[in-house]
Design a protein around this motif. Structure first.
Motif, PDB file in Angstrom:
ATOM      1  N   SER A   1      13.737  -0.141  17.505  1.00 51.04           N
ATOM      2  CA  SER A   1      12.320  -0.368  17.775  1.00 51.04           C
ATOM      3  C   SER A   1      11.637  -0.915  16.534  1.00 51.04           C
ATOM      4  CB  SER A   1      11.640   0.940  18.194  1.00 51.04           C
ATOM      5  OG  SER A   1      10.237   0.747  18.313  1.00 51.04           O
ATOM      6  N   GLN A   2      10.865  -1.962  16.698  1.00 50.89           N
ATOM      7  CA  GLN A   2      10.125  -2.546  15.583  1.00 50.89           C
ATOM      8  C   GLN A   2       8.659  -2.128  15.610  1.00 50.89           C
ATOM      9  OE1 GLN A   2      11.604  -4.437  13.054  1.00 50.89           O
ATOM     10  NE2 GLN A   2      13.443  -3.685  14.074  1.00 50.89           N
ATOM     11  N   LYS A   3       8.357  -1.117  16.420  1.00 47.05           N
ATOM     12  CA  LYS A   3       6.988  -0.611  16.464  1.00 47.05           C
ATOM     13  C   LYS A   3       6.632   0.005  15.123  1.00 47.05           C
ATOM     14  CE  LYS A   3       5.443   1.618  19.952  1.00 47.05           C
ATOM     15  NZ  LYS A   3       5.282   2.632  21.035  1.00 47.05           N
ATOM     16  N   PHE A   4       5.397  -0.147  14.747  1.00 42.52           N
ATOM     17  CA  PHE A   4       4.875   0.427  13.508  1.00 42.52           C
ATOM     18  C   PHE A   4       5.615  -0.098  12.275  1.00 42.52           C
ATOM     19  CE2 PHE A   4       4.484   3.805  16.822  1.00 42.52           C
ATOM     20  CZ  PHE A   4       3.122   3.671  17.044  1.00 42.52           C
ATOM     21  N   THR A   5       6.042  -1.348  12.318  1.00 46.30           N
ATOM     22  CA  THR A   5       6.667  -1.957  11.151  1.00 46.30           C
ATOM     23  C   THR A   5       5.929  -3.240  10.786  1.00 46.30           C
ATOM     24  OG1 THR A   5       8.257  -3.285  12.421  1.00 46.30           O
ATOM     25  CG2 THR A   5       8.941  -1.045  11.802  1.00 46.30           C
ATOM     26  N   VAL A   6       6.115  -3.663   9.546  1.00 48.68           N
ATOM     27  CA  VAL A   6       5.533  -4.914   9.051  1.00 48.68           C
ATOM     28  C   VAL A   6       6.643  -5.673   8.334  1.00 48.68           C
ATOM     29  CG1 VAL A   6       3.210  -3.962   8.798  1.00 48.68           C
ATOM     30  CG2 VAL A   6       4.818  -3.837   6.879  1.00 48.68           C
ATOM     31  N   PRO A   7       6.504  -6.988   8.148  1.00 45.93           N
ATOM     32  CA  PRO A   7       7.540  -7.759   7.443  1.00 45.93           C
ATOM     33  C   PRO A   7       7.741  -7.246   6.021  1.00 45.93           C
ATOM     34  CG  PRO A   7       6.027  -9.218   8.593  1.00 45.93           C
ATOM     35  CD  PRO A   7       5.417  -7.847   8.646  1.00 45.93           C
TER      36      PRO A   7
ATOM     37  N   MET B   1       9.735  -3.149   7.306  1.00 46.58           N
ATOM     38  CA  MET B   1       9.544  -1.820   6.723  1.00 46.58           C
ATOM     39  C   MET B   1       8.492  -1.096   7.540  1.00 46.58           C
ATOM     40  SD  MET B   1       7.438  -2.607   3.213  1.00 46.58           S
ATOM     41  CE  MET B   1       6.153  -3.876   3.138  1.00 46.58           C
ATOM     42  N   HIS B   2       8.584   0.228   7.538  1.00 47.21           N
ATOM     43  CA  HIS B   2       7.652   1.036   8.313  1.00 47.21           C
ATOM     44  C   HIS B   2       6.245   0.897   7.739  1.00 47.21           C
ATOM     45  CE1 HIS B   2       5.895   4.500  10.388  1.00 47.21           C
ATOM     46  NE2 HIS B   2       6.959   4.500  11.160  1.00 47.21           N
ATOM     47  N   VAL B   3       5.251   0.903   8.606  1.00 51.15           N
ATOM     48  CA  VAL B   3       3.875   0.737   8.152  1.00 51.15           C
ATOM     49  C   VAL B   3       3.467   1.878   7.220  1.00 51.15           C
ATOM     50  CG1 VAL B   3       2.815   1.965  10.113  1.00 51.15           C
ATOM     51  CG2 VAL B   3       1.516   0.188   8.907  1.00 51.15           C
ATOM     52  N   PHE B   4       4.062   3.074   7.414  1.00 49.44           N
ATOM     53  CA  PHE B   4       3.772   4.178   6.499  1.00 49.44           C
ATOM     54  C   PHE B   4       4.326   3.871   5.109  1.00 49.44           C
ATOM     55  CE2 PHE B   4       4.627   8.243   4.436  1.00 49.44           C
ATOM     56  CZ  PHE B   4       3.416   8.890   4.597  1.00 49.44           C
ATOM     57  N   GLY B   5       5.514   3.259   5.073  1.00 54.68           N
ATOM     58  CA  GLY B   5       6.067   2.849   3.790  1.00 54.68           C
ATOM     59  C   GLY B   5       5.207   1.791   3.125  1.00 54.68           C
ATOM     60  N   TYR B   6       4.650   0.903   3.946  1.00 55.94           N
ATOM     61  CA  TYR B   6       3.751  -0.127   3.420  1.00 55.94           C
ATOM     62  C   TYR B   6       2.496   0.505   2.801  1.00 55.94           C
ATOM     63  CZ  TYR B   6       0.299  -3.915   3.511  1.00 55.94           C
ATOM     64  OH  TYR B   6      -0.684  -4.816   3.171  1.00 55.94           O
ATOM     65  N   LEU B   7       1.889   1.439   3.508  1.00 61.30           N
ATOM     66  CA  LEU B   7       0.694   2.107   2.997  1.00 61.30           C
ATOM     67  C   LEU B   7       1.018   2.934   1.759  1.00 61.30           C
ATOM     68  CD1 LEU B   7      -0.947   3.236   6.373  1.00 61.30           C
ATOM     69  CD2 LEU B   7      -1.618   1.317   4.897  1.00 61.30           C
ATOM     70  N   THR B   8       2.209   3.540   1.749  1.00 57.78           N
ATOM     71  CA  THR B   8       2.639   4.289   0.568  1.00 57.78           C
ATOM     72  C   THR B   8       2.757   3.372  -0.640  1.00 57.78           C
ATOM     73  OG1 THR B   8       3.851   5.895   1.931  1.00 57.78           O
ATOM     74  CG2 THR B   8       4.467   5.749  -0.399  1.00 57.78           C
ATOM     75  N   GLY B   9       3.276   2.153  -0.420  1.00 55.36           N
ATOM     76  CA  GLY B   9       3.391   1.193  -1.502  1.00 55.36           C
ATOM     77  C   GLY B   9       2.040   0.789  -2.056  1.00 55.36           C
ATOM     78  N   ILE B  10       1.070   0.551  -1.177  1.00 57.18           N
ATOM     79  CA  ILE B  10      -0.290   0.221  -1.623  1.00 57.18           C
ATOM     80  C   ILE B  10      -0.870   1.373  -2.441  1.00 57.18           C
ATOM     81  CG2 ILE B  10      -2.656  -0.229  -0.870  1.00 57.18           C
ATOM     82  CD1 ILE B  10      -0.861  -2.625  -0.481  1.00 57.18           C
TER      83      ILE B  10
END
Length: 343
Positions: free
Chosen positions: A52-58, A161-170
């Motif tokens: 599933s690619q839900k809740f992911t970003v490039p 990558m998971h959107v939570f991982g993206y927000l964690t990176g920010i």
């Protein structure tokens, strides 16, 4: 109140460390937690086969991390450097004498009132210049990673990558530079308010009122201790190796056909599967141990920042190593995940 920001940052780093640490324990009862943590941590090749690619970003959105880091860290560098100069050469700030308006804009706090800087001890001035040094290292790291993201890596369109991982990176690239200056942030913030207030009142003429001597801006670095220079050497060593490893990784997609992935070779790849993470640990650890050493290993907030980076990279390195072993039948058996001969 002055400890409010350091305490908040420490709590944030602990909140990030604890789930990773718990998920790493070999207990079946923690299996669900482990799955959740890994789903957030997976990125790139580890996440392309996700059902599933839900809740992911490039994964190419890594660019956003380094844009935030470059701009935010540069603001902190300029603010802290200017403030450190003002307390080292007090005459530089005597024109900031609008105490009434400044006090009003900052809620009447004496700490933020517009007076020339209060006298500071030699130890405190050393702390300020040490923070400038750490922030400069962080800015160099952010600029290099930005360059690599644009010119070295060639992200696959399928890499997510998971959107939570993206927000964690920010969050990480906002909180990490702030952690380096958190002990002095109230007074740095107060200085920025004083300067902004004076600019509002006097306009552009304020810029010509403050005289900066280039020698005065760089001379204090010569008084930094061996902690800082050993940390800087570690930082440079780790940065060079991480860059070399990233070039190797970036070249794999260039020489590969289609989506085929090849075993990376060369530099520290001959020892471990994730030498770019090892380099970041060594320069933080070689890149973030270097920053830790340069901070004189005395700041708990920087220790927790280091611990978060360590925990995050070790977990991702282990998962990456398992992916390599599963993907390639003839993967070198002597390689470890991140620490040569250990793990």
């Amino acid at each position: 109140m002055e400890m409010g920001l350091p305490l908040l940052l420490r709590a944030s780093w602990l909140a990030g460390i604890l789930p990773i640490a718990l998920a790493s324990l070999p207990f079946s009862v923690l299996h669900s937690l482990r799955e959740v943590v890994m789903s957030f941590a997976k990125r790139g090749k580890l996440n392309t086969s996700s059902p599933s690619q839900k809740f992911t970003v490039p994964q190419s959105f890594f660019l956003h991390f380094y844009l935030v880091a470059v701009v935010w860290t540069m603001f902190l560098v300029v603010s802290t450097w200017s403030y450190a100069y003002s307390v080292t050469v007090p005459m530089a700030s005597q024109s900031l004498d609008y105490s009434t308006i400044g006090s009003h804009l900052t809620g009447g706090s004496h700490m933020f009132s517009i007076h020339k800087p209060q006298s500071t001890s030699l130890e405190h001035r050393h702390l300020l210049w040490r923070i400038v040094f750490l922030l400069l290292m962080m800015e160099i790291q952010a600029l290099r990673r930005l360059y690599e993201t644009i010119y070295v890596f060639n992200y696959s369109p399928a890499a997510r990558m998971h959107v939570f991982g993206y927000l964690t990176g920010i969050f990480f690239y906002t909180a990490a530079p702030l952690s380096l200056c958190s002990l002095c942030w109230p007074e740095i913030y107060g200085y920025v308010v004083r300067v902004a207030t004076s600019i509002i009142i006097k306009g552009k003429t304020h810029v010509s009122d403050i005289k900066y001597g280039w020698w005065g801006l760089v001379k204090p670095f010569a008084s930094l201790g061996w902690w800082q220079w050993i940390g800087a050497i570690m930082f440079a060593w780790g940065s060079i190796h991480q860059f070399c490893c990233h070039v190797i990784l970036g070249s794999l997609r260039t020489v590969s056909e289609g989506k085929e992935y090849k075993i990376p070779k060369g530099d520290w790849f001959d020892l471990v599967s994730c030498p770019h993470y090892l380099a970041e640990i060594v320069s933080t650890h070689v890149i973030y141990g270097g920053i830790l050493i340069a901070s004189e290993v005395s700041d708990l907030t920087v220790w927790l920042l280091f611990a978060f980076v360590f925990a995050n990279l070790v977990v991702v390195a282990g998962e990456t190593h398992r992916w390599y072993l599963h993907k390639f039948d003839h993967y070198p058996k002597s390689r470890r995940a991140i620490f040569p001969r250990v793990y």
